[in-house]
Design a protein around this motif. Sequence first.
Motif, PDB file in Angstrom:
ATOM      1  N   LEU A 149     -59.083 -45.834 -88.700  1.00 19.87           N
ATOM      2  CA  LEU A 149     -58.101 -44.767 -88.537  1.00 19.87           C
ATOM      3  C   LEU A 149     -57.174 -45.041 -87.357  1.00 19.87           C
ATOM      4  O   LEU A 149     -55.982 -44.708 -87.405  1.00 19.87           O
ATOM      5  CB  LEU A 149     -58.832 -43.435 -88.333  1.00 19.87           C
ATOM      6  CG  LEU A 149     -58.044 -42.173 -88.570  1.00 19.87           C
ATOM      7  CD1 LEU A 149     -57.545 -42.114 -90.006  1.00 19.87           C
ATOM      8  CD2 LEU A 149     -58.890 -40.954 -88.265  1.00 19.87           C
ATOM      9  N   SER A 150     -57.688 -45.674 -86.317  1.00 22.45           N
ATOM     10  CA  SER A 150     -56.837 -45.986 -85.167  1.00 22.45           C
ATOM     11  C   SER A 150     -55.781 -47.037 -85.501  1.00 22.45           C
ATOM     12  O   SER A 150     -54.791 -47.166 -84.777  1.00 22.45           O
ATOM     13  CB  SER A 150     -57.685 -46.439 -83.985  1.00 22.45           C
ATOM     14  OG  SER A 150     -58.231 -47.709 -84.243  1.00 22.45           O
ATOM     15  N   SER A 151     -55.968 -47.784 -86.579  1.00 19.11           N
ATOM     16  CA  SER A 151     -54.953 -48.769 -86.962  1.00 19.11           C
ATOM     17  C   SER A 151     -53.642 -48.101 -87.383  1.00 19.11           C
ATOM     18  O   SER A 151     -52.588 -48.738 -87.379  1.00 19.11           O
ATOM     19  CB  SER A 151     -55.465 -49.654 -88.094  1.00 19.11           C
ATOM     20  OG  SER A 151     -55.564 -48.920 -89.292  1.00 19.11           O
ATOM     21  N   PHE A 152     -53.693 -46.834 -87.722  1.00 20.95           N
ATOM     22  CA  PHE A 152     -52.462 -46.125 -88.085  1.00 20.95           C
ATOM     23  C   PHE A 152     -51.558 -45.898 -86.875  1.00 20.95           C
ATOM     24  O   PHE A 152     -50.383 -45.567 -87.035  1.00 20.95           O
ATOM     25  CB  PHE A 152     -52.797 -44.791 -88.770  1.00 20.95           C
ATOM     26  CG  PHE A 152     -53.291 -44.961 -90.174  1.00 20.95           C
ATOM     27  CD1 PHE A 152     -52.419 -45.237 -91.204  1.00 20.95           C
ATOM     28  CD2 PHE A 152     -54.638 -44.881 -90.460  1.00 20.95           C
ATOM     29  CE1 PHE A 152     -52.866 -45.404 -92.503  1.00 20.95           C
ATOM     30  CE2 PHE A 152     -55.105 -45.045 -91.747  1.00 20.95           C
ATOM     31  CZ  PHE A 152     -54.221 -45.314 -92.770  1.00 20.95           C
ATOM     32  N   ILE A 153     -52.083 -46.074 -85.691  1.00 20.90           N
ATOM     33  CA  ILE A 153     -51.262 -45.958 -84.482  1.00 20.90           C
ATOM     34  C   ILE A 153     -50.230 -47.086 -84.434  1.00 20.90           C
ATOM     35  O   ILE A 153     -49.136 -46.916 -83.915  1.00 20.90           O
ATOM     36  CB  ILE A 153     -52.165 -45.981 -83.227  1.00 20.90           C
ATOM     37  CG1 ILE A 153     -53.059 -44.739 -83.222  1.00 20.90           C
ATOM     38  CG2 ILE A 153     -51.349 -46.057 -81.954  1.00 20.90           C
ATOM     39  CD1 ILE A 153     -54.127 -44.778 -82.147  1.00 20.90           C
ATOM     40  N   ALA A 154     -50.569 -48.241 -85.005  1.00 24.91           N
ATOM     41  CA  ALA A 154     -49.689 -49.410 -84.946  1.00 24.91           C
ATOM     42  C   ALA A 154     -48.610 -49.413 -86.028  1.00 24.91           C
ATOM     43  O   ALA A 154     -47.881 -50.392 -86.151  1.00 24.91           O
ATOM     44  CB  ALA A 154     -50.532 -50.682 -85.059  1.00 24.91           C
ATOM     45  N   TRP A 155     -48.503 -48.362 -86.815  1.00 25.75           N
ATOM     46  CA  TRP A 155     -47.490 -48.311 -87.855  1.00 25.75           C
ATOM     47  C   TRP A 155     -46.095 -48.274 -87.220  1.00 25.75           C
ATOM     48  O   TRP A 155     -45.923 -47.795 -86.096  1.00 25.75           O
ATOM     49  CB  TRP A 155     -47.697 -47.065 -88.713  1.00 25.75           C
ATOM     50  CG  TRP A 155     -48.589 -47.324 -89.886  1.00 25.75           C
ATOM     51  CD1 TRP A 155     -49.854 -47.792 -89.848  1.00 25.75           C
ATOM     52  CD2 TRP A 155     -48.270 -47.138 -91.254  1.00 25.75           C
ATOM     53  NE1 TRP A 155     -50.354 -47.897 -91.106  1.00 25.75           N
ATOM     54  CE2 TRP A 155     -49.405 -47.507 -91.994  1.00 25.75           C
ATOM     55  CE3 TRP A 155     -47.151 -46.687 -91.937  1.00 25.75           C
ATOM     56  CZ2 TRP A 155     -49.455 -47.447 -93.376  1.00 25.75           C
ATOM     57  CZ3 TRP A 155     -47.199 -46.624 -93.315  1.00 25.75           C
ATOM     58  CH2 TRP A 155     -48.326 -47.006 -94.017  1.00 25.75           C
TER      59      TRP A 155
ATOM     60  N   GLU B 207     -42.106 -47.066 -86.758  1.00 23.38           N
ATOM     61  CA  GLU B 207     -41.548 -45.716 -86.604  1.00 23.38           C
ATOM     62  C   GLU B 207     -41.392 -45.069 -87.975  1.00 23.38           C
ATOM     63  O   GLU B 207     -40.950 -45.692 -88.933  1.00 23.38           O
ATOM     64  CB  GLU B 207     -40.190 -45.794 -85.909  1.00 23.38           C
ATOM     65  CG  GLU B 207     -39.640 -44.451 -85.553  1.00 23.38           C
ATOM     66  CD  GLU B 207     -38.329 -44.562 -84.818  1.00 23.38           C
ATOM     67  OE1 GLU B 207     -37.484 -43.679 -84.988  1.00 23.38           O
ATOM     68  OE2 GLU B 207     -38.153 -45.559 -84.083  1.00 23.38           O
ATOM     69  N   LEU B 208     -41.779 -43.806 -88.060  1.00 22.66           N
ATOM     70  CA  LEU B 208     -41.786 -43.106 -89.346  1.00 22.66           C
ATOM     71  C   LEU B 208     -40.463 -42.388 -89.585  1.00 22.66           C
ATOM     72  O   LEU B 208     -40.408 -41.188 -89.788  1.00 22.66           O
ATOM     73  CB  LEU B 208     -42.952 -42.115 -89.382  1.00 22.66           C
ATOM     74  CG  LEU B 208     -44.333 -42.719 -89.158  1.00 22.66           C
ATOM     75  CD1 LEU B 208     -45.383 -41.633 -89.081  1.00 22.66           C
ATOM     76  CD2 LEU B 208     -44.670 -43.702 -90.251  1.00 22.66           C
ATOM     77  N   SER B 209     -39.367 -43.133 -89.594  1.00 20.56           N
ATOM     78  CA  SER B 209     -38.053 -42.522 -89.782  1.00 20.56           C
ATOM     79  C   SER B 209     -37.692 -42.390 -91.259  1.00 20.56           C
ATOM     80  O   SER B 209     -37.012 -41.458 -91.651  1.00 20.56           O
ATOM     81  CB  SER B 209     -36.989 -43.346 -89.058  1.00 20.56           C
ATOM     82  OG  SER B 209     -37.008 -44.671 -89.557  1.00 20.56           O
TER      83      SER B 209
ATOM     84  N   LEU C  12     -42.949 -42.437 -94.360  1.00 22.69           N
ATOM     85  CA  LEU C  12     -43.674 -41.244 -93.948  1.00 22.69           C
ATOM     86  C   LEU C  12     -44.632 -40.766 -95.043  1.00 22.69           C
ATOM     87  O   LEU C  12     -45.799 -40.463 -94.777  1.00 22.69           O
ATOM     88  CB  LEU C  12     -42.685 -40.127 -93.588  1.00 22.69           C
ATOM     89  CG  LEU C  12     -43.271 -38.863 -92.995  1.00 22.69           C
ATOM     90  CD1 LEU C  12     -43.877 -39.160 -91.640  1.00 22.69           C
ATOM     91  CD2 LEU C  12     -42.199 -37.799 -92.887  1.00 22.69           C
ATOM     92  N   ILE C  13     -44.157 -40.753 -96.279  1.00 23.55           N
ATOM     93  CA  ILE C  13     -45.003 -40.334 -97.406  1.00 23.55           C
ATOM     94  C   ILE C  13     -46.166 -41.309 -97.601  1.00 23.55           C
ATOM     95  O   ILE C  13     -47.312 -40.899 -97.773  1.00 23.55           O
ATOM     96  CB  ILE C  13     -44.160 -40.191 -98.691  1.00 23.55           C
ATOM     97  CG1 ILE C  13     -43.228 -38.980 -98.573  1.00 23.55           C
ATOM     98  CG2 ILE C  13     -45.049 -40.051 -99.922  1.00 23.55           C
ATOM     99  CD1 ILE C  13     -42.216 -38.865 -99.683  1.00 23.55           C
TER     100      ILE C  13
END
Length: 154
Positions: free
Chosen positions: A40-46, A48-50, A55-56
Amino acid sequence: MRLPKGQFAHFSYSTQIHYYSLSASFHQLLACWVIFLVVLSSFIAWPELSSPLILISFYILILLLSFCWAWLLYRLKCWHCEFIIDNKGQGKLLPDGDFVQVKPAYICPFVCILYLQLDNQVRRDIWVWADMVNDTDYRTLCRVVNSYDPLNND
């Protein structure tokens, strides 16, 4: 522990057998939670959700991961394993059938990993966490699997 009747007729009386009945343990659940939190912490490295598409997909992946993990934890809570093992690296996995130890077991204070091969040539690893059985049974299991060397079985 008492052995179920009729299951172990092929073992000789001179062979000492040990019966283990395992179910999910705290250490096993803790290890699953640690893996879940690392993933779950790997989602921090995504990035920018512009973009709405990113985002979806981001939230769908988190939702899928959460549902898969909830299903895994449910299956783990229902998990149960019974086996017997002798000092010659042979045993019976209930209800799957007879097995032999094909590699030396990995033994540490928290977990003992048994590398088994069933009669139908299917390989199976059994992770026995130290809190799945009492302390004496865990030490006995570690001694039994450590005394047999499948690479040098005469």
